[in-house]
Design an enzyme around this catalytic site. Structure first.
Site, mmCIF file in Angstrom:
data_model
loop_
_atom_site.group_PDB
_atom_site.id
_atom_site.type_symbol
_atom_site.label_atom_id
_atom_site.label_comp_id
_atom_site.label_asym_id
_atom_site.label_seq_id
_atom_site.Cartn_x
_atom_site.Cartn_y
_atom_site.Cartn_z
ATOM 1 N N LYS A 117 0.873 -1.290 0.132
ATOM 2 C CA LYS A 117 0.144 0.012 -0.095
ATOM 3 C C LYS A 117 0.896 1.514 0.166
ATOM 4 C CE LYS A 117 -3.182 -2.805 -0.149
ATOM 5 N NZ LYS A 117 -3.735 -3.157 -1.495
ATOM 6 N N GLU A 201 -2.679 8.161 7.757
ATOM 7 C CA GLU A 201 -3.597 8.876 6.856
ATOM 8 C C GLU A 201 -4.313 9.445 7.681
ATOM 9 O OE1 GLU A 201 -5.802 6.428 4.374
ATOM 10 O OE2 GLU A 201 -4.128 5.885 3.163
ATOM 11 N N HIS A 236 -17.103 -4.731 5.782
ATOM 12 C CA HIS A 236 -16.397 -4.749 4.563
ATOM 13 C C HIS A 236 -16.850 -5.812 3.470
ATOM 14 C CE1 HIS A 236 -13.560 -2.098 6.230
ATOM 15 N NE2 HIS A 236 -13.432 -2.975 7.436
ATOM 16 N N ARG A 293 -8.054 -7.331 -10.639
ATOM 17 C CA ARG A 293 -8.874 -8.698 -10.933
ATOM 18 C C ARG A 293 -10.382 -8.260 -11.584
ATOM 19 N NH1 ARG A 293 -9.565 -7.935 -5.285
ATOM 20 N NH2 ARG A 293 -11.850 -7.604 -5.207
HETATM 21 C C1 MV4 Z 1 -10.138 4.623 5.269
HETATM 22 C C2 MV4 Z 1 -11.415 4.945 5.772
HETATM 23 C C3 MV4 Z 1 -11.373 6.369 6.439
HETATM 24 N N1 MV4 Z 1 -10.248 7.250 6.221
HETATM 25 N N2 MV4 Z 1 -9.359 5.622 5.055
HETATM 26 C C4 MV4 Z 1 -11.537 0.152 4.557
HETATM 27 C C5 MV4 Z 1 -11.180 -0.780 3.423
HETATM 28 C C6 MV4 Z 1 -9.765 -0.102 3.060
HETATM 29 N N3 MV4 Z 1 -9.657 -0.522 1.477
HETATM 30 C C7 MV4 Z 1 -9.738 0.950 3.221
HETATM 31 N N4 MV4 Z 1 -10.942 1.187 4.244
HETATM 32 C C8 MV4 Z 1 -11.098 2.495 4.769
HETATM 33 N N5 MV4 Z 1 -9.918 3.517 4.720
HETATM 34 C C9 MV4 Z 1 -9.063 6.759 5.731
HETATM 35 N N6 MV4 Z 1 -7.833 7.539 5.595
HETATM 36 C C10 MV4 Z 1 -12.496 4.165 6.009
HETATM 37 C C11 MV4 Z 1 -12.334 2.910 5.454
HETATM 38 C C12 MV4 Z 1 -13.559 2.154 5.448
HETATM 39 C C13 MV4 Z 1 -14.304 1.649 4.218
HETATM 40 C C14 MV4 Z 1 -13.867 1.978 3.093
HETATM 41 C C15 MV4 Z 1 -14.535 1.621 1.840
HETATM 42 C C16 MV4 Z 1 -15.566 0.874 2.054
HETATM 43 C C17 MV4 Z 1 -15.884 0.358 3.337
HETATM 44 C C18 MV4 Z 1 -15.409 1.088 4.359
HETATM 45 C C19 MV4 Z 1 -15.893 0.521 5.671
HETATM 46 C C20 MV4 Z 1 -15.021 0.999 6.743
HETATM 47 C C21 MV4 Z 1 -14.094 1.890 6.606
#
Ligand code: MV4
Length: 495
Positions: A117, A201, A236, A293
């Protein structure tokens, strides 16, 4: 090189989907299956099928070595990995290459570049793709941690560099929690990924999850197929996806799709791919990660664009150019997908295991069902319990939603519990209808309505119906609820 025989290294609905595409292209379609899947739908619709091991995925669908040796033995010239399992495994891609088998996906290098990442964030920054404010390197010391967190401003998010898909994340609200949270995040990351690197972040409050579908060929041609809205999710796990997103304006669409193409170019990508973004209330968007994918929710994009993504993937793997220009694409209407899971809402959403005694599919104009099961199939503990995806198309979002409500009422599954009742509640929720929902929607709106404890033995079935009725707020659906979630005695009468 023309592919003559394609082995699909997957199971369930995605194996069925890919096998069909191969057959349509005149390619011999080969299934592989575990001992638990001997009678599975994907085995029945394949031209040929081979057993690759015992039921646990680690002994079958994850055994890249076995799958490649089957491919060699039967003269398959290509492997399609579907999603999950071996689809983002760079070692497997290299093994295919070394065996002279075409992997229907990106290069191992592209997968590796996007898998780590912090490296992905560095690459995105360099190519002008907006990233969430924060570090592009793992945080090395407590001093640096405190300094950077102050600069960013609380709340912040600590993430494992080797993580992804929600694993290895931690929200930090103040400096008091910071050092302890950091040390915990590190040791969790070591345990989960064997790599303790953690970066920091800005925490984005109440964002939407917007992702862009792209496709690229081996000749340097890149296209986007607009965005998908994937904010309706629990732990998720996506529940509903749509295309287009009702929250993306033409101006934002122009910028976010261009950012996605730049992301794909940055890692020399070919194949279908998805770039995930968080979008905040002011419609600023930030790169999260790239999925290298085909994704579960690809059908909504297919319905609004008219492009068959799997056929394009296969042609691209053969070395052909993308068959359409960017200027040939437009958003035709709206599409919505409901993922139907065999799960038990009254038992902490545990998979609902058993034999599917009846599977009566919805159909009709603008309705697509991608299913991995049929009447008589067994839902086992070994695999993801997703049964099918119902996708509806309409001229407008409202039409697609109404169509979905209608056909879900026609959908009958007997033998396992499903999450179908949940869709009636979501699809009628004011926040869903006006598109004001974000990634916290289900947690905030649904969870408070559910009882803290679902007791096993409901003395009075009317009480349970009343609870679910209160969730669904629709008397006409009482019977539906009874049938799908509770009543065993009346299951045949329900038809
Ligand atoms: C975040 C966020 C808020 N702020 N990053 C969750 C999956 C991963 N790919 C990144 N995720 C998140 N990153 C920052 N800086 C909130 C999430 C997140 C989320 C993101 C996409 C779809 C569903 C989610 C559910 C909880 C938290």
């Amino acid at each position: 090189m023309k592919i003559k025989k394609l082995l699909v290294a997957n199971r369930g609905e995605i194996a069925v989907r890919v096998l069909r595409a191969a057959k349509e292209l005149g390619i011999t379609a080969v299934a592989v299956f575990s001992e638990a899947d001997r009678n599975a739908l994907h085995v029945k619709i394949a031209d040929e099928a081979y057993c690759i091991g015992a039921a646990p995925a680690a002994e079958s669908y994850l055994r890249g070595d076995k799958i490649i040796s089957v491919a060699k033995e039967i003269g398959a010239d290509a492997i399609h990995p579907g999603y999950g399992f071996l689809s983002e495994n760079a070692e497997f891609i290299k093994m295919c290459e070394e065996s002279g088998i075409i992997f229907i996906g990106p290069s191992a290098e592209s997968v590796e570049m996007m898998g780590e990442k912090t490296a992905a964030r560095t690459l995105m920054k360099k190519h002008g793709v907006p990233i969430v404010p924060g570090t592009t390197e793992p945080v090395e010391s407590e001093e640096e941690l405190i300094k950077v967190a102050r600069e960013i401003g609380y709340p912040v998010m600590l993430k494992a560099a080797a993580g992804g898909g929600g694993k290895g994340m931690r929200r930090i609200d103040s400096e008091d929690e910071l050092v302890d949270g950091f040390n915990r995040a590190r040791s969790e990351a070591i345990k989960a990924f064997g790599n303790g690197a953690v970066y920091i972040e800005k925490f984005i409050e109440n964002p939407k999850h917007i992702e862009v579908q792209i496709i690229a060929d081996k000749h340097g041609n890149y296209r986007h197929l607009f965005e998908r809205e994937c904010s309706v999710q629990r732990r998720h796990q996506k529940v509903i996806e749509e295309s287009p997103s009702a929250s993306v304006t033409p101006e934002v669409r122009e910028k976010i799709t261009q950012a996605a193409i730049n992301a794909a170019k940055a890692c020399n990508y070919y194949n279908a791919g998805t770039i995930e973004f968080l979008m905040d209330r002011n419609k600023n968007f930030y790169f999260l990660e790239m999925n290298t994918r085909l994704q579960v929710e690809h059908p909504v994009t297919e319905l609004i664009s008219g492009i068959d993504l799997v056929k394009e993937q296969i042609r691209i793997a053969e070395g052909e150019k993308i068959s359409f220009g960017q200027d040939e694409l437009y958003i035709h209407g709206a599409a919505i997908e409901c993922r139907v899971y065999a799960e038990d809402a009254t038992n902490n959403y545990a998979p609902s295991i058993g034999k599917i005694e009846l599977h009566r599919l919805p159909s009709g104009p603008g309705v697509r069902v991608d299913q991995g099961i049929e009447t008589g199939s067994e839902v086992s503990v070994y695999y993801d319990p997703m049964l099918s995806k119902v996708i509806t198309w309409g001229r407008t979002r409202e039409d697609a939603i109404r169509r979905m409500l209608n056909v879900l009422n026609e959908y009958k599954i007997i033998g396992v519990k499903t999450n179908i009742p949940l869709f009636f509640w979501i699809l009628k929720h004011p926040k869903f209808l006006d598109a004001s929902f974000d990634i916290n929607f289900l947690e905030e709106e649904l969870t408070p309505l559910l009882p803290d404890k679902w007791t096993e033995d409901f003395e009075n079935i009317d009480d349970v119906v009343a609870i679910l009725g209160a969730i669904i707020r629709d008397e006409s659906l009482r019977f539906k609820v009874t049938e799908n979630v509770i009543s065993e005695e009346n299951k045949w009468a329900a038809l």
